[in-house]
Design an enzyme around this catalytic site. Structure first.
Site, mmCIF file in Angstrom:
data_model
loop_
_atom_site.group_PDB
_atom_site.id
_atom_site.type_symbol
_atom_site.label_atom_id
_atom_site.label_comp_id
_atom_site.label_asym_id
_atom_site.label_seq_id
_atom_site.Cartn_x
_atom_site.Cartn_y
_atom_site.Cartn_z
ATOM 1 N N CYS A 38 0.811 -1.219 0.000
ATOM 2 C CA CYS A 38 0.000 0.000 0.000
ATOM 3 C C CYS A 38 0.841 1.265 0.000
ATOM 4 O O CYS A 38 0.328 2.346 -0.249
ATOM 5 C CB CYS A 38 -0.920 0.012 1.217
ATOM 6 S SG CYS A 38 -0.042 0.102 2.805
ATOM 7 N N GLU A 49 -6.817 -6.035 -1.909
ATOM 8 C CA GLU A 49 -7.068 -5.073 -0.827
ATOM 9 C C GLU A 49 -5.948 -4.055 -0.784
ATOM 10 O O GLU A 49 -4.786 -4.377 -1.030
ATOM 11 C CB GLU A 49 -7.154 -5.831 0.510
ATOM 12 C CG GLU A 49 -7.399 -4.949 1.725
ATOM 13 C CD GLU A 49 -6.133 -4.649 2.522
ATOM 14 O OE1 GLU A 49 -6.227 -3.909 3.523
ATOM 15 O OE2 GLU A 49 -5.047 -5.141 2.145
ATOM 16 N N ARG A 76 -10.924 1.745 10.109
ATOM 17 C CA ARG A 76 -9.865 1.267 9.213
ATOM 18 C C ARG A 76 -10.444 1.104 7.799
ATOM 19 O O ARG A 76 -10.750 -0.001 7.347
ATOM 20 C CB ARG A 76 -9.314 -0.061 9.725
ATOM 21 C CG ARG A 76 -8.099 -0.577 8.971
ATOM 22 C CD ARG A 76 -7.648 -1.932 9.511
ATOM 23 N NE ARG A 76 -6.429 -2.379 8.893
ATOM 24 C CZ ARG A 76 -5.218 -1.992 9.246
ATOM 25 N NH1 ARG A 76 -5.073 -1.118 10.233
ATOM 26 N NH2 ARG A 76 -4.152 -2.440 8.626
ATOM 27 N N ARG A 83 -10.603 0.550 4.053
ATOM 28 C CA ARG A 83 -9.752 -0.091 3.064
ATOM 29 C C ARG A 83 -10.549 -0.333 1.789
ATOM 30 O O ARG A 83 -11.772 -0.494 1.807
ATOM 31 C CB ARG A 83 -9.199 -1.431 3.582
ATOM 32 C CG ARG A 83 -8.161 -1.300 4.687
ATOM 33 C CD ARG A 83 -6.905 -0.608 4.191
ATOM 34 N NE ARG A 83 -5.850 -0.552 5.177
ATOM 35 C CZ ARG A 83 -5.660 0.418 6.053
ATOM 36 N NH1 ARG A 83 -6.521 1.433 6.090
ATOM 37 N NH2 ARG A 83 -4.646 0.403 6.890
#
Length: 469
Positions: free
Chosen positions: A93, A133, A184, A186
């Site tokens: 990421c 993801e 969180r 995502r």
């Protein structure tokens, strides 16, 4: 158990196994994993592959249960990743994260998506379903072209996927559906193979599989209680190393007394300051305006947001100077980032009743309903005003099972406890199990007819696994 009661999965950029936990609970059986970080791979091995090895009757069968390394070496020049029904990948990421330079695919790590694509284009290795993801910022305005490239590539390879990702956070998912008290957000990109013609047909450009709006009438993020829903460990059972050092306690005690003194002066219904309080900018409004003018005259004008904060801090100081000035000597001795405080906890309350982060930008205090996102750097949340979340509590925030251990398998068959710094880093980098499980199960349910054409066992197993939870 019949073959249709399970499916196989490959776990790329596997970390310590968040996707593994999610898919295993839905009937998935491990086929392959790759992880370049040696410590994360060792934890993955201890928790997921060691039990599989121990169940095998002979040494040759045991040897296949291992975590492979660099995905580049596994896909170039030939693809060495075996075929499985489902492929998951929490690909790096950092190229898209706000904490990095946001270079996207211009950065080497950003191109690792192409190594995933190399697997998908191999007919003999092609999975039926793909789940990717990444951080929320991947779907943000700075990376619009990058996201569009990922979508277009998947469709060219024959995978139906939405033009918009599923953006989800565990704190927006009800507890009964696998949610956890952690903010969180995502991005989840899900796709299934249908062939290029069907994948690129406009009728295939559907909306994301699910969004938090689906729970708007039945669930609120404010329903969380961190101490109850995590749950937190009893303080007497927490090891001393997780408690704050004396300097950290001093910072928080000073700010607690400052906030208490200010709160006593507020008018009924008046709230605590919602802007960052900067002790270094406790000055008169006139001096703040002069500072802004001087910067402009020197050709270095301050950005509008900073001008606003300077003036707000000056107004705050002028109103409360008589209670703030006695703390100036204490504050001046603090590191620069500890002379700043962000109050995000609503009406005044003692700091011990908030969740605290010691951030590079300052001390941040939030309501104790849910925790800020776990991050891979040292910003572990402080609870009760006295200690940090333990690695076990961080694992709970990520939805990992209670028997998950931060341990490494040793060559002699024994094990060793992992250092805490690595455990916190792995939780900060990991995927949330409950969210991954929920989004994957909902996707398979909504696209069952098409997925059944290539992997009926995935549909059957997921339906069975979701119904039994």
């Amino acid at each position: 158990m019949s073959m249709k009661d399970h499916f196989t999965f490959s776990d790329l950029f596997a970390g310590v196994g968040g996707f593994h936990a999610a898919l295993h609970s839905l009937g998935g059986r491990w086929q392959f994993a790759s992880e370049i970080d040696a410590e994360a791979a060792a934890v993955y091995d201890y928790n997921w592959l060691r039990p599989l090895r121990e169940a095998e009757p002979d040494d040759e069968a045991r040897r296949r249960y291992r975590v492979s390394g660099d995905i580049v070496e596994l896909t170039e020049p030939v693809v060495k990743v075996p075929r499985s029904d489902v492929l998951t990948a929490g690909f790096p990421c950092q190229p898209f994260s706000k904490s990095g330079f946001q270079r996207g695919m211009a950065e080497t790590r950003g191109t690792l998506f192409w190594n995933i694509a190399r697997i998908l284009q191999c007919e003999e290795k092609r999975p039926a379903v793909v789940m990717l993801e990444n951080v929320r910022n991947l779907a943000g305005p700075r990376h619009r072209e990058t996201f569009a490239t990922i979508v277009a590539t998947l469709r060219e390879l024959g995978y139906r996927t939405s033009s918009r990702p599923a953006v989800f956070s565990p704190h927006l998912l009800p507890s009964a559906s696998g949610g956890r008290p952690q903010a969180r957000e995502r991005v989840f990109i899900l796709a299934h193979f249908v062939g290029r013609d069907r994948a690129e047909h406009p009728s295939a450009f559907d909306d994301p599989v699910v969004s938090p709006a689906a729970f708007a009438n039945t669930w609120s993020k404010h329903d969380w209680d961190l101490s109850q829903h995590l749950p937190l460990e009893p303080e007497e059972s927490v090891e001393q190393r997780y408690f704050l050092e004396s300097a950290e306690r001093k910072w928080l005690d000073t700010w607690d007394r400052i906030l208490h003194a200010v709160a006593r002066r507020l008018h009924p219904g008046e709230r605590m300051p919602g802007f960052p309080i900067w002790a270094d900018d406790f000055r008169s409004v006139e001096d703040a305006r002069a500072l802004i003018r001087d910067a402009e005259a020197l050709g270095r004008p301050l950005p509008a947001w900073k001008q606003g904060f300077l003036l707000k801090n000056a107004q705050f100081y002028e109103r409360h100077a008589d209670v703030l000035d006695p703390f100036r000597f204490e504050l001046d001795a603090f590191p620069a980032s500890r002379r700043k405080l962000e109050w995000q906890a609503g009406p005044h309350r003692p700091l011990e009743e908030t969740v605290i982060q010691l951030r590079p930008s300052g001390i941040r205090c939030k309501l104790p309903s849910y925790a800020p996102a776990l991050v891979a750097i040292n910003q572990t949340s402080i609870v009760g005003g006295r200690r940090r979340l333990t690695p076990r509590e961080a694992a709970r925030l990520q939805g990992l099972p209670e028997d998950f251990q931060f341990r490494h398998t040793l060559p002699d068959g024994g094990w060793a406890e992992q250092r805490d710094a690595a455990s916190y880093k792995q939780m900060g980098n990991g995927v949330n199990v409950g969210v991954a499980r929920f989004v994957f199960a909902r996707y398979v349910e909504q696209h069952a007819d098409e997925i059944r054409e290539h992997a009926a066992n995935v549909v059957h197993a997921v339906s069975r696994g979701a119904a039994s939870s």
